[in-house]
Design a protein around this motif. Structure first.
Motif, short mmCIF file in Angstrom:
data_model
loop_
_atom_site.label_atom_id
_atom_site.label_comp_id
_atom_site.label_asym_id
_atom_site.label_seq_id
_atom_site.Cartn_x
_atom_site.Cartn_y
_atom_site.Cartn_z
N ASP A 111 -86.96 -27.01 68.34
CA ASP A 111 -87.81 -28.00 69.00
C ASP A 111 -87.04 -28.75 70.08
O ASP A 111 -87.57 -29.06 71.15
CB ASP A 111 -88.37 -28.99 67.98
CG ASP A 111 -89.48 -28.38 67.14
OD1 ASP A 111 -90.16 -27.46 67.64
OD2 ASP A 111 -89.66 -28.82 65.99
N ARG A 112 -85.77 -29.05 69.81
CA ARG A 112 -84.98 -29.79 70.80
C ARG A 112 -84.73 -28.95 72.04
O ARG A 112 -84.65 -29.49 73.16
CB ARG A 112 -83.65 -30.22 70.17
CG ARG A 112 -83.82 -31.31 69.12
CD ARG A 112 -82.58 -31.49 68.30
NE ARG A 112 -82.86 -32.30 67.12
CZ ARG A 112 -82.09 -32.35 66.05
NH1 ARG A 112 -80.98 -31.63 66.01
NH2 ARG A 112 -82.42 -33.10 65.02
N ARG A 114 -86.81 -27.03 73.36
CA ARG A 114 -88.06 -27.08 74.13
C ARG A 114 -88.35 -28.47 74.68
O ARG A 114 -89.25 -28.62 75.50
CB ARG A 114 -89.23 -26.66 73.24
CG ARG A 114 -89.14 -25.26 72.66
CD ARG A 114 -90.06 -25.12 71.45
NE ARG A 114 -91.42 -25.52 71.77
CZ ARG A 114 -92.32 -25.89 70.86
NH1 ARG A 114 -91.99 -25.93 69.58
NH2 ARG A 114 -93.54 -26.23 71.23
N ALA A 115 -87.58 -29.45 74.25
CA ALA A 115 -87.92 -30.85 74.53
C ALA A 115 -87.25 -31.38 75.79
O ALA A 115 -86.21 -30.87 76.23
CB ALA A 115 -87.53 -31.72 73.34
N ASP A 116 -87.85 -32.43 76.35
CA ASP A 116 -87.23 -33.19 77.43
C ASP A 116 -86.48 -34.40 76.88
O ASP A 116 -85.48 -34.84 77.46
CB ASP A 116 -88.30 -33.67 78.42
CG ASP A 116 -88.97 -32.51 79.14
OD1 ASP A 116 -88.27 -31.77 79.83
OD2 ASP A 116 -90.19 -32.35 78.99
N TRP A 118 -85.23 -36.17 72.94
CA TRP A 118 -85.21 -35.99 71.49
C TRP A 118 -84.21 -36.96 70.86
O TRP A 118 -83.36 -37.53 71.53
CB TRP A 118 -84.86 -34.55 71.11
CG TRP A 118 -83.53 -34.06 71.61
CD1 TRP A 118 -83.27 -33.46 72.82
CD2 TRP A 118 -82.27 -34.12 70.93
NE1 TRP A 118 -81.94 -33.14 72.92
CE2 TRP A 118 -81.31 -33.52 71.78
CE3 TRP A 118 -81.86 -34.60 69.68
CZ2 TRP A 118 -79.96 -33.42 71.42
CZ3 TRP A 118 -80.53 -34.49 69.31
CH2 TRP A 118 -79.60 -33.91 70.18
N ALA A 142 -88.87 -35.00 68.80
CA ALA A 142 -88.71 -34.30 70.07
C ALA A 142 -90.03 -34.33 70.83
O ALA A 142 -91.09 -34.09 70.24
CB ALA A 142 -88.27 -32.86 69.84
N ILE A 143 -89.96 -34.62 72.13
CA ILE A 143 -91.17 -34.61 72.96
C ILE A 143 -90.91 -33.83 74.25
O ILE A 143 -89.78 -33.76 74.74
CB ILE A 143 -91.66 -36.03 73.32
CG1 ILE A 143 -90.67 -36.73 74.26
CG2 ILE A 143 -91.91 -36.85 72.08
CD1 ILE A 143 -91.19 -38.05 74.81
N ALA A 144 -91.97 -33.24 74.77
CA ALA A 144 -91.93 -32.58 76.08
C ALA A 144 -92.83 -33.35 77.02
O ALA A 144 -93.98 -33.68 76.67
CB ALA A 144 -92.39 -31.13 75.96
N LEU A 157 -93.50 -32.64 69.74
CA LEU A 157 -93.14 -31.39 69.09
C LEU A 157 -92.80 -31.58 67.62
O LEU A 157 -93.03 -30.70 66.80
CB LEU A 157 -91.96 -30.75 69.82
CG LEU A 157 -92.15 -30.51 71.32
CD1 LEU A 157 -90.88 -29.97 71.94
CD2 LEU A 157 -93.32 -29.56 71.56
#
Length: 321
Positions: A111-112, A114-116, A118, A142-144, A157
């Protein structure tokens, strides 16, 4: 015991054998149904790099099979009446915690990637988004960021995040995660994507929450509760629920089992409750999210129960084995 400066997770890492964690991660990965040929080639490279790698992996793999999580291809001695039983030793419990932790670590790592933005386990991070809105990331989150001309989109995420949104009626602020979509113009709210039964709460303003089961409007001082086939809205103390933003965990009459589950989110490894009756007792108090060991000590003292730390990855609460 770690102090209140957020070093607990670092200390745990220092006590954990990195080869054991790597071996546990390989056991978890290769037992997964989506393990690829590339995974197997990478594993062989790692295993052959050092004889210690192969030995530790063999121990982890054998124990995992004996625990019943993987079929064991080796012949069994039919005369051994205990060969099919699950080990109940503390070493067995520790290994389960280690491999389960490796699984969680692997999933979080994906997830990290894929993230912007975290946060690590036990960490709370604060950031400002491109539009000036503020986001607070709870432990292991984690967020995108997916901003476009027509929408300020966020993909949650994993974990939990609180948003303080700058108003912009031409571009709504939409957070998606955990099967929910939360739409806001200018407000402060939180969203959890970890299966919590109260995944959304609003501190200021109002949001629209939608899911496959329907849509509801949630105002300040309210939360969404999952139950049945429909989203339910109820009054809530949202400020207390988001006290983690300042590093505090506040509980008022919450069952111990639920409190321990929350503390688990802020540390690597597992807290295992051994007494179901004890888990039903109520906890009221405020704890430091960055020092879960201190929280466990306070719970033990106030409830007259026993805490056993078998390793940085495994803590037993309740009657001893």
């Amino acid at each position: 015991m770690a102090g209140s400066d957020g070093t607990e997770a670092d200390e745990a890492d220092g006590d954990e054998d990195p080869v054991e964690r790597e071996a546990a991660a390989w056991v978890a990965r290769l037992s997964s149904s989506d393990a690829t040929e590339a995974d197997h080639r990478a594993f062989e490279t790692w295993r052959k790099a050092d004889p210690v790698h192969a030995a530790v992996y063999a121990e982890m793999d054998a124990l995992w099979r004996r625990l019943g999580h993987l079929p064991d291809p080796r012949p069994r001695k039919t005369s051994d009446k205990t060969s099919n039983k699950t080990p109940k030793s503390l070493a067995g419990l520790a290994a389960v915690a280690l491999i389960a932790g490796a699984l969680a670590y692997e999933t979080g790592l994906l997830d990290r990637l894929r993230a912007d933005l975290w946060s690590g386990v036990g960490a709370i991070e604060h950031a400002t988004l491109p539009d000036g809105s503020r986001v607070d990331l709870n432990t292991d989150t984690a967020i995108a960021v997916r901003f476009t001309e027509g929408e300020r989109g966020i993909a949650l995420l994993r974990g939990e995040a609180s948003f303080d949104v700058v108003p912009d009626r031409s571009r709504p602020f939409v957070v998606r995660g955990g099967g929910l979509s939360v739409r806001a113009v200018g407000t402060r709210f939180f969203l959890r994507a970890d299966g919590a039964d109260r995944p959304v709460g609003v501190a200021e303003g109002r949001v629209d929450v939608s899911a496959e089961s329907g849509r509801v409007v949630v105002s300040a001082g309210e939360e969404v509760r999952l139950g049945g086939d429909a989203l339910q809205v109820a009054a809530a103390d949202v400020e207390r629920a988001t006290a983690w933003r300042d590093g505090r965990l506040i509980y008022s009459g919450k069952p111990l089992a639920a409190v321990l589950a929350e503390l688990n989110r802020y540390r690597r490894g597992r807290i295992v409750l051994l007494d179901r009756g004890l888990g039903e007792r109520r906890v009221t108090g405020a704890f430091d999210a960055r020092n879960t060991d201190d929280a466990l000590d306070v719970i033990a003292a106030t409830m007259g129960t026993r805490i056993r730390r078998l390793s940085p990855l495994l803590v037993l609460v309740g009657s001893p084995l």
